[in-house]
Design an enzyme around this catalytic site. Structure first.
Site, PDB file in Angstrom:
ATOM      1  N   HIS A 359      44.892  35.631  -8.245  1.00  0.00           N
ATOM      2  CA  HIS A 359      43.569  36.025  -7.778  1.00  0.00           C
ATOM      3  C   HIS A 359      43.516  37.381  -7.103  1.00  0.00           C
ATOM      4  O   HIS A 359      42.518  37.699  -6.460  1.00  0.00           O
ATOM      5  CB  HIS A 359      43.035  35.003  -6.770  1.00  0.00           C
ATOM      6  CG  HIS A 359      42.505  33.760  -7.393  1.00  0.00           C
ATOM      7  ND1 HIS A 359      41.194  33.637  -7.783  1.00  0.00           N
ATOM      8  CD2 HIS A 359      43.112  32.596  -7.715  1.00  0.00           C
ATOM      9  CE1 HIS A 359      41.014  32.435  -8.298  1.00  0.00           C
ATOM     10  NE2 HIS A 359      42.156  31.778  -8.275  1.00  0.00           N
ATOM     11  N   LYS A 551      29.321  38.472   0.982  1.00  0.00           N
ATOM     12  CA  LYS A 551      30.722  38.229   0.627  1.00  0.00           C
ATOM     13  C   LYS A 551      31.553  38.347   1.897  1.00  0.00           C
ATOM     14  O   LYS A 551      31.065  38.835   2.916  1.00  0.00           O
ATOM     15  CB  LYS A 551      31.204  39.248  -0.411  1.00  0.00           C
ATOM     16  CG  LYS A 551      30.877  40.712  -0.058  1.00  0.00           C
ATOM     17  CD  LYS A 551      31.203  41.663  -1.186  1.00  0.00           C
ATOM     18  CE  LYS A 551      30.203  41.649  -2.323  1.00  0.00           C
ATOM     19  NZ  LYS A 551      30.763  41.113  -3.565  1.00  0.00           N
ATOM     20  N   ARG A 552      32.805  37.880   1.822  1.00  0.00           N
ATOM     21  CA  ARG A 552      33.682  38.060   2.971  1.00  0.00           C
ATOM     22  C   ARG A 552      33.752  39.534   3.363  1.00  0.00           C
ATOM     23  O   ARG A 552      33.647  40.419   2.514  1.00  0.00           O
ATOM     24  CB  ARG A 552      35.091  37.552   2.624  1.00  0.00           C
ATOM     25  CG  ARG A 552      35.207  36.047   2.639  1.00  0.00           C
ATOM     26  CD  ARG A 552      34.938  35.461   4.003  1.00  0.00           C
ATOM     27  NE  ARG A 552      36.013  35.726   4.925  1.00  0.00           N
ATOM     28  CZ  ARG A 552      36.828  34.803   5.412  1.00  0.00           C
ATOM     29  NH1 ARG A 552      36.671  33.526   5.091  1.00  0.00           N
ATOM     30  NH2 ARG A 552      37.794  35.125   6.251  1.00  0.00           N
ATOM     31  N   LYS A 557      36.047  45.808   0.053  1.00  0.00           N
ATOM     32  CA  LYS A 557      34.715  45.494  -0.479  1.00  0.00           C
ATOM     33  C   LYS A 557      33.678  46.533  -0.052  1.00  0.00           C
ATOM     34  O   LYS A 557      32.607  46.626  -0.607  1.00  0.00           O
ATOM     35  CB  LYS A 557      34.290  44.089  -0.051  1.00  0.00           C
ATOM     36  CG  LYS A 557      35.114  42.968  -0.708  1.00  0.00           C
ATOM     37  CD  LYS A 557      34.669  41.608  -0.211  1.00  0.00           C
ATOM     38  CE  LYS A 557      35.493  40.444  -0.742  1.00  0.00           C
ATOM     39  NZ  LYS A 557      35.009  39.902  -2.026  1.00  0.00           N
ATOM     40  N   THR A 659      32.470  36.741  -7.861  1.00  0.00           N
ATOM     41  CA  THR A 659      31.598  35.763  -8.517  1.00  0.00           C
ATOM     42  C   THR A 659      30.175  35.845  -7.982  1.00  0.00           C
ATOM     43  O   THR A 659      29.251  35.418  -8.663  1.00  0.00           O
ATOM     44  CB  THR A 659      32.118  34.313  -8.348  1.00  0.00           C
ATOM     45  OG1 THR A 659      32.444  34.098  -6.968  1.00  0.00           O
ATOM     46  CG2 THR A 659      33.336  34.071  -9.222  1.00  0.00           C
ATOM     47  N   LYS A 663      26.505  35.237  -9.880  1.00  0.00           N
ATOM     48  CA  LYS A 663      25.400  34.403  -9.370  1.00  0.00           C
ATOM     49  C   LYS A 663      24.128  35.222  -9.272  1.00  0.00           C
ATOM     50  O   LYS A 663      23.035  34.766  -9.627  1.00  0.00           O
ATOM     51  CB  LYS A 663      25.745  33.863  -7.978  1.00  0.00           C
ATOM     52  CG  LYS A 663      26.987  32.989  -7.900  1.00  0.00           C
ATOM     53  CD  LYS A 663      27.422  32.813  -6.434  1.00  0.00           C
ATOM     54  CE  LYS A 663      28.813  32.247  -6.337  1.00  0.00           C
ATOM     55  NZ  LYS A 663      29.362  32.321  -4.954  1.00  0.00           N
TER      56      LYS A 663
END
Ligand SMILES: *Cc1c(COP(=O)(O)O)cnc(C)c1O
Length: 808
Positions: A359, A551-552, A557, A659, A663
């Site tokens: 992952h 998101k985290r 990110k 993901t 969505k």
């Protein structure tokens, strides 16, 4: 086999009677005296009862058929709330609604009591839940194994803009969805020593035994009879652990010391998904999970089989990242030491049984364990890993004679000041298949992180692009949109065959359909505004562009890049440069690992900026910013349907898949994103003209780093950026300083491209008809991102398993 069919009445009257019966016999009360918890539990049991019959039939069909099973091992699951799911999957939504109304109970009030089991950190755990959902929906015989943490992912609150973590005691009022099986316990050993038997066989004499107690929750398929289960294990001390004499002497702490030590194993989920932790208790958790799971798998295998050579024909064990990889050593130990198989036969069975999903690409997230810790905690497993490695390195030496560097590169044991076990290497060596989670990720894995292995065994490497459950993230999260789609497509078949969404494409050209699409979005934004007001006091304009990043929190990110753009807009509005500004609601959601210092600073900065923006009356008509605390699956179900713009702005080459990007696209949000993870595939499918692309790609990132990246140059060259960084310096000098001098994730390098791309977003938003057309096309072309397709890919390329249809 006998089936009880008393819990399948289809009228609201039947449902109401069953609910009252549960209230009476399970809670020992009546409607007049019932508390809200009494009513909630009785409702949950009424719904659950309607799935039990299907579960029993599924188990019977599986027993008869003796099929190949998928056993999914994951340290994390983010299941989401069970009540909404099970009402839908049992087909009792409407019946329950009427029954509750007739009994004078508020469905919304009871729904609010349904606690989501937060047994995961983020994407990895949610993927596990989506795959279980898709496997059941496609009648794949499967069991999920995990840990029943007493405390799930912490609950997040903000105090003065800083994250404060509260324990998540998710079963405080009990968990009506769970079946306990305390007579099915397994023994798990730790510590101790090993003794010689014959040949490679040895006997492990553990120094400590902990019991694993299973419970399971139902995993119903949608639109089918199949109900699979997820089996979760809780650590229990043996009754002898309670020290009665200490207690009698008033030494209460000492009396329960051993119990506490044992039961701590499943006490809490580690709240970190991005860095390797290396704590003894974490390794204990991993060993605990895989031992319980393997013993259970072997028990189930033996119900219908006796020959070990058939094991790998009946059992596929999918390892969700490296957390359950100790299962490879444990299965070898069981086969060799306990069952007396010779090494080669055991190894062949083991290798054929396991498959591994990787992952990450981040080196800091690749799990390794100190050899000395493992020697102490799991002495026999370490011996087995050394032998696996010895035989593997012989293979490597045969292939690359005299190449010591190759041996060092591939070895399961990393040499150095401290020897460590590389779990990803053990996973690759001990599995028949390895997969990445998006095309780009799988390619980079084979080209960089696991390059040597991909050369050695090219056939072992696969890509399986992640997917999400359309039941959870469209039907349950966005009922209005689901209804509109069903109306247009004629029936709800798209929910289990998501490629059918492509039939929506012509509707993008239909003005009336576009109007209704916009109406759905607008109502969803109103819902979000209402919830936002209730939880944060911030007033959002339901007509403004809803721009979300959920998101985290992690530096790669680049939530910081998002904040820099908000500050840019703030400055423009303050200066009166509003000609090109469209009203936006900036929505943030996400938790940071409690020990992740920089992520927490970025979070605090985001909250500070929100405060400044929202307090400025000159800015408010154009810009609002809200950070919704405690992002989880339920919160995702609220935010995603309202979103117009999906922020997927990680530095290229860092996000494995993502993901939330899927969505959001499925719900008609347009993506602004880099060429990273599954963004690449989303853009390929929805079309470059319906996707806002910006930023460096992986090759450009490498080239820039090669030249020597100097963030300060960007600061000096770009006046608008300078103004923004200076403003950040006023709020958090340390962050600004890091941006100017280090900027590990190339935020400043991508700033200009990002801001200009956001200007294109604003221009596009000004044409609602065209925006809506693009939005519909995003949904219509995202059918590929169904978890059903992901499961079909796994079945075709890795699992080679076929469905078992369960009679109604
Ligand atoms: C989907 C999801 C994630 C993953 O989000 P990414 O943006 O892909 O990292 C994390 N947390 C929750 C609650 C989710 O539903």
């Amino acid at each position: 086999m006998t089936y009880a069919t008393t819990h399948s009445g289809t009228t609201p009257g039947d449902f109401g009677r069953e609910l009252l019966s549960n209230l009476y016999y399970q809670r020992g009360t009546t409607l007049e005296s019932a508390s809200a918890q009494d009513a909630y539990h009785s409702l949950a049991l009424t719904v659950r009862n309607r799935l039990v019959d299907r579960y029993i039939r599924t188990a019977a069909a599986h027993y008869q058929e003796n099929p190949r099973f998928i056993y999914y091992l994951s340290a994390e699951y983010m299941l989401g709330r069970q009540l909404d799911q099970n009402l839908l999957y049992s087909g009792t939504q409407e019946c329950a609604h009427s029954a509750l109304a007739a009994l004078g109970l508020s469905g919304d009030e009871l729904d609010a009591l349904d606690v989501e089991p937060g047994l995961g950190n983020g994407g990895l755990g949610r993927l596990a839940a989506c795959l279980l959902d898709a496997m059941a929906t496609q009648d794949i015989p499967a069991v999920g194994y995990g840990i029943r943490y007493d405390y799930g992912i912490f609950q997040q609150e903000f105090q003065d803009g800083a994250q404060v973590e509260h324990p998540d005691d998710w079963t405080f009022y009990g968990n009506p969805w769970e079946f306990h099986a305390s007579d099915d316990q397994q023994k798990v050993g730790f510590y101790g020593h090993t003794e010689a038997l014959d040949g490679v066989r040895r006997k492990w004499v553990p120094g400590e035994i902990v019991l694993g107690e299973p419970s399971h929750m139902l995993v119903p398929g949608y639109g089918t009879t199949t109900v699979n289960i997820i089996r979760l294990w809780k650590a229990r001390a043996s009754p002898q652990s309670f020290n009665l004499s200490h207690f009698g002497a008033g030494q209460y702490g000492e009396a329960v010391e051993e119990i506490v030590r044992s039961e701590n194993i499943s006490k809490v989920l580690y709240p970190d998904d991005s860095t390797e932790l290396g704590r003894e208790l974490r390794l204990k958790q991993q060993h605990f999970l895989v031992t319980c799971a393997l013993r259970d798998i072997v028990r189930r295998f033996r119900l219908c089989n006796s020959d070990w050579d058939h094991f790998a024909d009946k059992v596929v064990i999918q390892l969700n990242d490296t957390h359950p990889v100790m299962a490879i050593a444990e299965l070898m130990r069981m086969l060799v030491d306990e069952e007396g198989l010779d090494w080669d036969r055991a190894w062949s069975i083991t290798r054929r049984t396991f498959a591994y999903t990787c992952h990450t690409l981040l080196p800091e997230a690749l799990e390794t364990w100190p050899v000395e810790l493992m020697r102490r905690l799991l002495p026999r497993h370490l011996e087995i890993i050394f032998l696996i490695n010895h035989l593997f390195l012989q293979e490597v030496a045969d292939r690359y004679p005299g190449d010591d560097a190759k041996l060092r590169e591939l070895s399961i044991i990393a040499e150095g000041a401290e020897q460590r076990v590389r779990m990803a290497h053990l996973a690759v060596v001990g599995s028949s298949a390895v997969n990445g989670v998006a095309e780009l990720h799988s390619r980079l894995l084979a080209a960089t992180t696991l390059h040597g292995f991909a050369n050695l065994w090219p056939g072992r490497f696969h890509n399986v692009t992640n997917g999400v459950s359309p039941r959870r993230f469209v039907r349950l999260a966005n009922p209005r949109l689901a209804e509109l789609i069903t109306e247009r497509l004629g029936d709800g078949g798209w929910l289990t065959d998501l490629d059918q969404l492509s039939r929506l494409e012509p509707a993008a050209a239909d003005p009336e359909f576009r109007r209704r699409w916009r109406e759905v979005k607008r109502l969803n934004r109103e819902d979000l505004a209402e919830q936002t007001l209730a939880t944060t006091g911030v007033v959002l304009d339901p007509d403004a562009l809803c721009d979300v990043m959920i998101k985290r929190f992690h530096e790669y990110k680049r939530q910081l890049l998002r904040v820099l753009h908000v500050v840019t807009l703030y400055h423009r509005i303050r200066r009166g440069e509003v000609a090109d500004v469209v009203p936006r609601s900036i929505v943030f959601g996400g938790k940071a690992a409690p020990g992740y210092y920089v992520a927490k600073r970025i979070m605090k900065l985001a909250n500070r900026v929100a405060e400044v923006v929202n307090a400025d009356p000159a800015v408010s008509p154009y810009l609002k910013m809200v950070f919704l605390p405690d992002y989880n699956v339920s919160r995702a179900q609220l935010i995603i349907p309202a979103a117009d713009l999906s922020e997927q702005i990680s530095l290229a080459g860092k996000e494995a898949s993502g993901t939330s990007n899927m969505k959001l696209a499925l719900n008609g949000a347009l993506t602004i994103g880099t060429l990273d993870g599954a963004n690449v595939e989303i853009r390929d499918r929805v079309g470059g003209e319906n996707f806002f692309l910006f930023g460096l790609d992986t090759a450009e990132v490498a080239a820039l780093r090669g030249r020597g990246y100097r963030p300060r140059d960007h600061y000096e060259r770009d006046a608008e950026l300078r103004e923004v960084v200076d403003a950040v310096a006023g709020w958090d000098g340390e962050l600004a300083d890091d941006l100017m001098h280090r900027d590990e994730y190339l935020t400043l390098a991508d700033f200009r491209a990002y801001v200009d791309c956001q200007d294109r977003v604003a221009r596009a938003w000004r044409d609602p008809e065209d925006w809506t057309r693009m939005s519909i096309l995003n949904t219509a072309r995202s059918g590929f991102f169904s978890a059903d397709r992901t499961v079909r890919d796994y079945c075709r390329d890795i699992w080679h398993v076929t469905p078992v249809y369960v009679p109604r």
